[in-house]
Design a protein around this motif. Structure first.
Motif, short mmCIF file in Angstrom:
data_model
loop_
_atom_site.label_atom_id
_atom_site.label_comp_id
_atom_site.label_asym_id
_atom_site.label_seq_id
_atom_site.Cartn_x
_atom_site.Cartn_y
_atom_site.Cartn_z
N ALA A 99 105.24 29.46 4.74
CA ALA A 99 105.73 28.50 3.70
C ALA A 99 104.75 26.97 4.31
O ALA A 99 105.24 26.26 3.63
N ALA A 100 104.11 27.41 5.15
CA ALA A 100 103.91 26.16 5.57
C ALA A 100 102.47 25.20 4.45
O ALA A 100 101.63 26.87 3.45
N PRO A 101 102.20 24.42 4.34
CA PRO A 101 100.95 24.21 3.80
C PRO A 101 99.44 24.84 4.44
O PRO A 101 98.84 24.78 5.21
N CYS B 143 93.11 16.90 3.16
CA CYS B 143 93.89 17.80 2.40
C CYS B 143 94.85 16.20 2.00
O CYS B 143 95.72 16.82 1.17
N PHE B 144 94.40 15.27 2.46
CA PHE B 144 94.82 13.89 1.54
C PHE B 144 94.65 14.33 -0.13
O PHE B 144 95.72 13.99 -0.96
N GLY C 103 98.18 18.06 -0.62
CA GLY C 103 99.57 17.35 0.33
C GLY C 103 100.32 16.16 -0.85
O GLY C 103 101.26 15.46 0.02
N HIS C 104 100.25 15.65 -1.59
CA HIS C 104 100.91 15.60 -3.00
C HIS C 104 101.95 16.43 -2.91
O HIS C 104 103.48 15.41 -2.97
N GLU C 105 102.14 17.61 -2.71
CA GLU C 105 103.68 17.96 -3.02
C GLU C 105 104.15 17.26 -0.96
O GLU C 105 105.33 17.82 -1.44
N GLY C 106 103.15 17.79 -0.08
CA GLY C 106 104.21 17.55 0.96
C GLY C 106 104.90 15.93 0.89
O GLY C 106 105.90 16.16 1.62
N VAL C 107 104.26 15.08 0.40
CA VAL C 107 104.44 13.61 0.58
C VAL C 107 105.87 13.99 -0.02
O VAL C 107 106.82 12.80 -0.37
N GLN C 108 105.97 13.94 -2.12
CA GLN C 108 106.61 13.84 -3.42
C GLN C 108 107.88 15.18 -2.83
O GLN C 108 108.82 14.08 -2.37
N PRO D 38 109.43 21.82 1.16
CA PRO D 38 108.29 21.58 -0.05
C PRO D 38 107.56 22.93 -0.61
O PRO D 38 107.78 23.76 -0.40
N LYS D 39 106.70 23.27 -1.91
CA LYS D 39 106.32 24.06 -1.94
C LYS D 39 105.10 24.39 -1.68
O LYS D 39 104.54 23.58 -2.85
#
Length: 262
Positions: A203-205, A238-239, A244-249, A257-258
């Motif tokens: 499940a991690a990035p 990552c940024f 990266g966008h999904e994690g922050v959102q 996150p997905k």
């Protein structure tokens, strides 16, 4: 696909099982090469997010099959022995060069090359039944499969020398105390505990995990300024990634996150 290697894959988690339980999963014949191929395929398969290595029966891996090595010695077949060593190198490099996390699920004795196979993995969980030994000296041989690289980076030099020189076994609790493994669980809980960890990693990035894995290993031979440069490059990747966008959102929206690896 392989005589002594079992492969199973479920939802991005690939499990490689050494399958020669009657000989404590000791390596023989093409078994090393087959393991290297399985790991290389896993490394290039985009659908695989996590790899687990374990053993069938009551052992993780007893290392090289000594009877098989004796046959090679009787024939003085150094060429075949060299090929075997080369296959071992392929195994270790496939694990370390893979961008995915690799878990050693150590269900029993891990000796010689079996111990060093576990050391090459990124994470190690052991059953309380597990034992560990650098057993090479007991048969007049030298450690291989990266043991002289991995072990002194985990334990003190004098402890590494003791283990290499004497070849004595240590139990799982001692291995955990020395930092060789991260967790000891009851034998009946090993599979479930390993799977829980694998599911968290799945499940991690993937981009962030791959960069962190690379950073951990190159840092062992790098200077601080090199690592700071690498961190900047990895952080920018990552940024700019979808993950990266999904994690922050997801953090802002207070949801899980997905991550997709993009």
């Amino acid at each position: 696909m392989y005589e002594h290697i079992l492969i199973s894959k479920t939802e991005g988690i690939l499990t490689i099982t050494l399958n020669r339980p009657e000989k404590l999963n000791a390596f023989i014949g093409h078994m090393r090469r087959d393991l290297a191929e399985a790991l290389e395929h896993a490394g290039s398969d985009r659908s695989v997010r996590v790899v687990i290595i374990t053993g069938a029966g009551r052992a993780f891996c007893a290392g090289g099959d000594v009877a098989f090595m004796a046959e090679l010695m009787q024939r003085r077949d150094a060429e075949e022995f060299s090929r075997i060593l080369g296959a071992g190198r392929r195994v270790i490099l496939a694990i370390r060069q893979m961008t995915k996390p690799v878990i050693a699920s150590i269900n029993g004795p891990a000796s010689g090359a079996g111990f060093n196979l576990a050391l090459a993995c990124d994470l190690r969980i052991a059953s309380s039944n597990a034992t560990f030994s650098q057993s090479f000296a007991k048969v007049g041989l030298h450690p291989d499969w990266g043991g002289t690289y991995f072990l002194p980076r985990l334990v003190t030099p004098n402890k590494a020398c003791e283990m290499f020189f004497l070849g004595d076994s240590i139990d799982a609790e001692e291995a955990a105390r020395l930092g060789i493994i991260s967790q000891v669980v009851a034998p009946e809980d090993l599979e479930a505990t390993t799977l829980q960890l694998a599911e968290r990693l799945r499940a991690a990035p993937p981009i962030a995990l791959a960069a962190a894995k690379h950073a951990v290993y190159i840092s062992q031979a790098a200077e601080l300024d090199e690592m700071l440069r690498y961190e900047t490059e990895a952080q920018l990747r990552c940024f700019e990634s979808d993950d990266g966008h999904e994690g922050v959102q997801a953090f802002l929206e207070k949801r899980e996150p997905k991550f997709t690896g993009h």
